[in-house]
Design a protein around this motif. Structure first.
Motif, PDB file in Angstrom:
ATOM      1  N   PRO A  68     -21.056 -57.742  54.812  1.00 13.53           N
ATOM      2  CA  PRO A  68     -22.128 -56.782  55.120  1.00 13.53           C
ATOM      3  C   PRO A  68     -23.364 -57.474  55.692  1.00 13.53           C
ATOM      4  O   PRO A  68     -23.537 -58.676  55.513  1.00 13.53           O
ATOM      5  CB  PRO A  68     -22.455 -56.186  53.746  1.00 13.53           C
ATOM      6  N   SER A  69     -24.221 -56.711  56.366  1.00 10.35           N
ATOM      7  CA  SER A  69     -25.509 -57.249  56.827  1.00 10.35           C
ATOM      8  C   SER A  69     -26.593 -57.007  55.789  1.00 10.35           C
ATOM      9  O   SER A  69     -27.558 -57.761  55.684  1.00 10.35           O
ATOM     10  CB  SER A  69     -25.941 -56.583  58.138  1.00 10.35           C
ATOM     11  N   ASP A  70     -26.449 -55.922  55.033  1.00 14.83           N
ATOM     12  CA  ASP A  70     -27.466 -55.580  54.022  1.00 14.83           C
ATOM     13  C   ASP A  70     -26.879 -54.551  53.077  1.00 14.83           C
ATOM     14  O   ASP A  70     -25.861 -53.931  53.371  1.00 14.83           O
ATOM     15  CB  ASP A  70     -28.716 -55.019  54.718  1.00 14.83           C
ATOM     16  N   GLY A  71     -27.556 -54.338  51.958  1.00 15.35           N
ATOM     17  CA  GLY A  71     -27.171 -53.284  51.032  1.00 15.35           C
ATOM     18  C   GLY A  71     -26.354 -53.783  49.861  1.00 15.35           C
ATOM     19  O   GLY A  71     -26.183 -54.997  49.672  1.00 15.35           O
ATOM     20  N   SER A  72     -25.848 -52.846  49.070  1.00 11.04           N
ATOM     21  CA  SER A  72     -25.048 -53.208  47.906  1.00 11.04           C
ATOM     22  C   SER A  72     -23.916 -52.200  47.718  1.00 11.04           C
ATOM     23  O   SER A  72     -23.995 -51.062  48.191  1.00 11.04           O
ATOM     24  CB  SER A  72     -25.934 -53.241  46.647  1.00 11.04           C
ATOM     25  N   ALA A  73     -22.870 -52.638  47.027  1.00 10.70           N
ATOM     26  CA  ALA A  73     -21.741 -51.765  46.676  1.00 10.70           C
ATOM     27  C   ALA A  73     -21.346 -52.140  45.253  1.00 10.70           C
ATOM     28  O   ALA A  73     -20.626 -53.118  45.041  1.00 10.70           O
ATOM     29  CB  ALA A  73     -20.580 -51.971  47.650  1.00 10.70           C
ATOM     30  N   ALA A  74     -21.896 -51.404  44.285  1.00  9.27           N
ATOM     31  CA  ALA A  74     -21.676 -51.750  42.870  1.00  9.27           C
ATOM     32  C   ALA A  74     -20.408 -51.086  42.354  1.00  9.27           C
ATOM     33  O   ALA A  74     -20.288 -49.859  42.385  1.00  9.27           O
ATOM     34  CB  ALA A  74     -22.878 -51.323  42.046  1.00  9.27           C
TER      35      ALA A  74
END
Ligand code: SF4
Length: 336
Positions: A68-74
């Motif tokens: 990814p370039s940015d962000g989150s996936a919890a």
């Protein structure tokens, strides 16, 4: 209240455009540009949009098949929440048993030199579940579970039809009993009758194993039969998200309305008003300012050309990114 299995926040994937001998970065393709959604255990979320809207990139980035370039996936497993994007290589390998993918093209995603037994069984061996004869026995059981004969275990992918190959892909994906599967245009390449069979199989497996699906498709009529909620994507962003029934009965975003109007009417003689969109999806290298949809939107105003609409909830669980909706207007809108 049930906690989400997956929480995606501000997910971005920008592919750099490089030029010259030194590979200087001169721009980027904003394939995914700020995606937010939750996926609950055992739920199916349909992710829909035209080709090039970024839905496949989003699915693959969530699984970290692409960085990814940015962000989150919890990802929440046994009440322990871990961000997939910050997992170490070892953690990610272990988490692979909980999250799988079914690809659009079952032929190119199955190794032509491996037997079906090895294709399914190797995943079991890699994750320490079974090896030797035991893994082939489990592969046979999985083949039967997806509607194929156990005797096929020694055959090669080219010996099967498209629908059968997709069943093998499904058997491989469910072999590790994952909590979450990305179905990336999983039925798009199949005949309509085979599509229905594969969708029924996916629903049966979901009930049996409690799997959550992120079901990616370009066709709203396909996702309708399997999705609990639907997210409509346009140029890297979700523009409308709600439960399946609400989306089909009262779509609010002009883009959703246009996509729905393109679905053929199943009742002979019954006509519906078709919304014809002008042009193609704009280039994600240089997306239009303001609302990305404004050059094609029949209701675009001056505000739409400069101001980006934020996705906001209009009723419980129904969120829309459109200035008209935010201003309290509801369809039918009047073209400006
Ligand atoms: Fe159309 Fe404006 Fe709504 Fe975008 S914000 S969908 S251009 S009316």
């Amino acid at each position: 209240m049930t906690e989400p299995l997956l929480k995606v926040r501000n997910l971005k994937k920008h592919f750099p455009i490089k030029k010259g001998f030194l590979g200087k970065v001169v721009g980027s393709v904003k394939a995914v540009d700020g995606l937010d959604f939750d996926l609950f255990p055992g739920e199916t979320v349909g992710l829909v949009g035209e080709s090039g809207c970024g839905k496949t990139t989003a699915g693959r980035t969530i699984l970290r098949l692409i960085e990814p370039s940015d962000g989150s996936a919890a990802l929440n497993i046994d009440n322990k929440e871990t961000d997939i994007f910050t997992m170490s290589g070892q953690e990610l390998r272990a988490a692979r048993s909980e999250m799988q993918i079914i690809f659009q093209d079952p032929f190119s995603s199955l190794n032509p030199r491996m037997t079906v037994g090895s294709i399914i069984g190797d995943a079991l061996e890699l994750h320490g579940i079974a090896k030797g004869d035991e893994k082939f026995e489990m592969a046979k059981q999985l083949l039967e579970r997806v509607g194929l004969q156990a005797a096929y275990v020694n055959r090669y992918p080219h010996e099967f039809s498209g629908g059968q190959r997709q069943r093998i892909g499904i058997a491989r994906a469910v072999a590790l009993k994952p909590k979450f599967i990305v179905c990336d245009e999983a039925v798009s390449a199949l005949d309509v009758s085979v599509q229905a069979q594969v969708i029924n199989l996916l629903e049966d497996l979901q009930k049996e194993f409690g799997i959550a699906y992120l079901f990616i498709a370009h066709d709203l009529s396909v996702v309708r039969h399997i999705s609990d909620r639907i997210a409509v994507m346009y140029l890297g962003r979700i523009v409308e998200m709600t439960d399946c029934e609400t989306l089909y009965k009262t779509p609010l975003h002009p883009y959703t309305q246009a996509l729905l109007s393109a679905i053929p009417e199943p009742i002979p003689g019954k006509k519906k008003k078709r919304v014809i969109l002008q042009g193609d999806v704009p280039n994600p290298i240089n997306p239009p300012p303001g609302c990305h949809f404004h050059p094609r939107c029949p209701y675009s105003t001056k505000r739409c050309e400069t101001e980006t609409p934020e996705r906001a909830e209009v009723s419980s669980g129904h969120s829309v990114a459109c200035h008209l909706v935010e201003e309290g207007q509801r369809p039918p809108y009047t073209a400006t």
